[in-house]
Design a protein around this motif. Sequence first.
Motif, mmCIF file in Angstrom:
data_model
loop_
_atom_site.group_PDB
_atom_site.id
_atom_site.type_symbol
_atom_site.label_atom_id
_atom_site.label_comp_id
_atom_site.label_asym_id
_atom_site.label_seq_id
_atom_site.Cartn_x
_atom_site.Cartn_y
_atom_site.Cartn_z
ATOM 1 N N SER A 189 23.188 54.599 35.378
ATOM 2 C CA SER A 189 22.268 55.732 35.292
ATOM 3 C C SER A 189 22.354 56.449 33.955
ATOM 4 N N ARG A 190 23.452 56.222 33.222
ATOM 5 C CA ARG A 190 23.640 56.909 31.942
ATOM 6 C C ARG A 190 23.636 55.966 30.746
ATOM 7 N N GLY A 191 23.386 54.698 30.983
ATOM 8 C CA GLY A 191 23.352 53.745 29.887
ATOM 9 C C GLY A 191 24.698 53.526 29.236
ATOM 10 N N VAL A 192 25.773 53.700 30.010
ATOM 11 C CA VAL A 192 27.137 53.560 29.490
ATOM 12 C C VAL A 192 27.644 52.151 29.776
ATOM 13 N N GLY A 193 28.345 51.551 28.826
ATOM 14 C CA GLY A 193 28.922 50.231 29.029
ATOM 15 C C GLY A 193 29.987 50.255 30.117
ATOM 16 N N LEU A 194 30.157 49.130 30.802
ATOM 17 C CA LEU A 194 31.100 49.066 31.915
ATOM 18 C C LEU A 194 31.840 47.746 31.911
ATOM 19 N N VAL A 195 33.144 47.810 32.060
ATOM 20 C CA VAL A 195 33.957 46.645 32.392
ATOM 21 C C VAL A 195 34.790 47.017 33.614
ATOM 22 N N GLU A 196 35.072 46.018 34.446
ATOM 23 C CA GLU A 196 35.851 46.242 35.657
ATOM 24 C C GLU A 196 37.157 45.452 35.571
ATOM 25 N N TYR A 197 38.235 46.053 36.026
ATOM 26 C CA TYR A 197 39.526 45.367 35.959
ATOM 27 C C TYR A 197 39.994 44.996 37.365
ATOM 28 N N PRO A 198 40.268 43.721 37.602
ATOM 29 C CA PRO A 198 40.862 43.321 38.884
ATOM 30 C C PRO A 198 42.332 43.734 38.924
ATOM 31 N N VAL A 199 42.790 44.069 40.113
ATOM 32 C CA VAL A 199 44.209 44.323 40.356
ATOM 33 C C VAL A 199 44.709 43.402 41.455
ATOM 34 N N TRP A 200 44.184 43.581 42.658
ATOM 35 C CA TRP A 200 44.677 42.797 43.791
ATOM 36 C C TRP A 200 44.085 41.397 43.858
ATOM 37 N N MET A 201 43.034 41.117 43.091
ATOM 38 C CA MET A 201 42.481 39.755 43.077
ATOM 39 C C MET A 201 43.543 38.733 42.707
ATOM 40 N N TRP A 202 44.418 39.097 41.781
ATOM 41 C CA TRP A 202 45.456 38.153 41.345
ATOM 42 C C TRP A 202 46.425 37.829 42.485
ATOM 43 N N HIS A 203 46.486 38.685 43.486
ATOM 44 C CA HIS A 203 47.384 38.516 44.624
ATOM 45 C C HIS A 203 46.734 37.681 45.730
ATOM 46 N N TRP A 204 45.517 38.075 46.166
ATOM 47 C CA TRP A 204 44.928 37.415 47.337
ATOM 48 C C TRP A 204 44.086 36.193 47.009
ATOM 49 N N ALA A 205 43.601 36.085 45.785
ATOM 50 C CA ALA A 205 42.738 34.962 45.423
ATOM 51 C C ALA A 205 43.539 33.862 44.743
ATOM 52 N N ALA A 206 42.958 32.687 44.712
ATOM 53 C CA ALA A 206 43.464 31.567 43.920
ATOM 54 C C ALA A 206 42.391 31.222 42.898
#
Length: 486
Positions: A192-209
Amino acid sequence: MVNEAGGASDGRAVFDHRDAGTSEALWASALHDAALPALDVEDVTHLVVLAAHPDDETLGAAGLVAHLSRRGVKVTVVVATDGDASHPGSPTHTPADLVRVRRAELLRALGTVAPGAAVHLLALPDGGLRENAHRLRDALGAVLDSARDSARDGAVGGVGGVGGVLLAAPWSGDRHRDHRAAGEVAREVAASRGVGLVEYPVWMWHWAAPDDAAVPWDRLAHLDLGGPERAAKAAALGEHASQTAPLSSAPGDEAMLGPEMLRHFDRPVEVFVVAQTQTQTRAQAPDRATLPQSFFDDFYTGRSDPWGFETRWYEERKRAVTLASLPRPRFGSGLEVGCSTGVLTAELAERCDTLVAVDIAAAPLEAARARVGDRATFLQLATPHEWPPGSFDLVVLSEVGYYYGPADLAALIDRVVASLTPDGVVVACHWRHPVAEYPASGDTVHAALESRTDLARLARHVEEDFLLDVLVRPPAVSVATRAGLA
């Protein structure tokens, strides 16, 4: 910390922090082979980091914070909760104790990676960000507005948005309820504000392969961490002793982050999920493919009730709403697309003379057959390309439409309409919150159904979490009118 994302039929499995989890050696090999693109942060002038709990920002983004802080970039950290529910069974620490401890840990940790960073402690309920999304939205929006207004004019490039402002937030696919809510709010506010976004995984490294279909490999990027940045991150993580070490030797005071989990955050890189660019519309983005059978085969492996159909009140209530929406007490021939383990199937069978239930995966069909027996016919079909013969006066699409890519979703609806009797009823019910690996959202599915001129809406039930539509061939005549009451 036994966690779930959204707490309902959003396609997410429960994970337990006490499990061994996926080894870092496996992830390190996969990340090396993937040759991820580098995260471009050269034009970022103000970094805003959102954390659901104290320590999320350290685990997922301390290297990024240190990297940009060393360059003189302004850093603001917004912490949604105080993390006071991390040890609900602790005999030595009350929630108020944990607030004091974790706030102090957070400030010391930030001091090692970004001295002088601005910190906003929102003190929202730990475990309750979904219910307080409006408060998080307002607070984060205000911070981004201030950052955007004070950032260097005209700095646009890399992943930075208007004014060079970049927001780093928990990945909404992390299968942790608060991380999911924080990620969804971050996406909304950034867009809504035209701001760049990146998302950081935390628990993905635990439950996913690495071969898990939920891992968004096509949107991952890496940031190389130099020696000083790795050292700063390690020092910051060491400050979060309430999470990395036991509070005491008493039961209930165990460490929340085990040794293997911590190894994921001692890498020479940090990995981020890069959001779709602000200038690329959904219409311009390439179509996402229908989820393959392997996705569901993997998902059901070793899990008897992965969606929580048998244990969650949310699911029990939603089934009751779905069944109550049926406009007739009984149907001649029903079809359920995506029957899973047959919990809803068993109740639909009580309302249909005959019922056909289909699913793409063998494991849930086996469980459904055991549950329902000969009260329904079960078929393993890859819909919409495979379809059961016959016509139906009831078709149920419950939590299934968002698995299809755009072309297959249109084909699915074509199949439904073609097999619907003149007096037939279509019931569609879908989770509304976005799931990173799904090709569509629940709202998209219902919009596609509503766009059909050969279907008319008889009823609609709308909640924040799910949307339910009852559709018939036009004209739609109400239950009371059909009964001569109106």
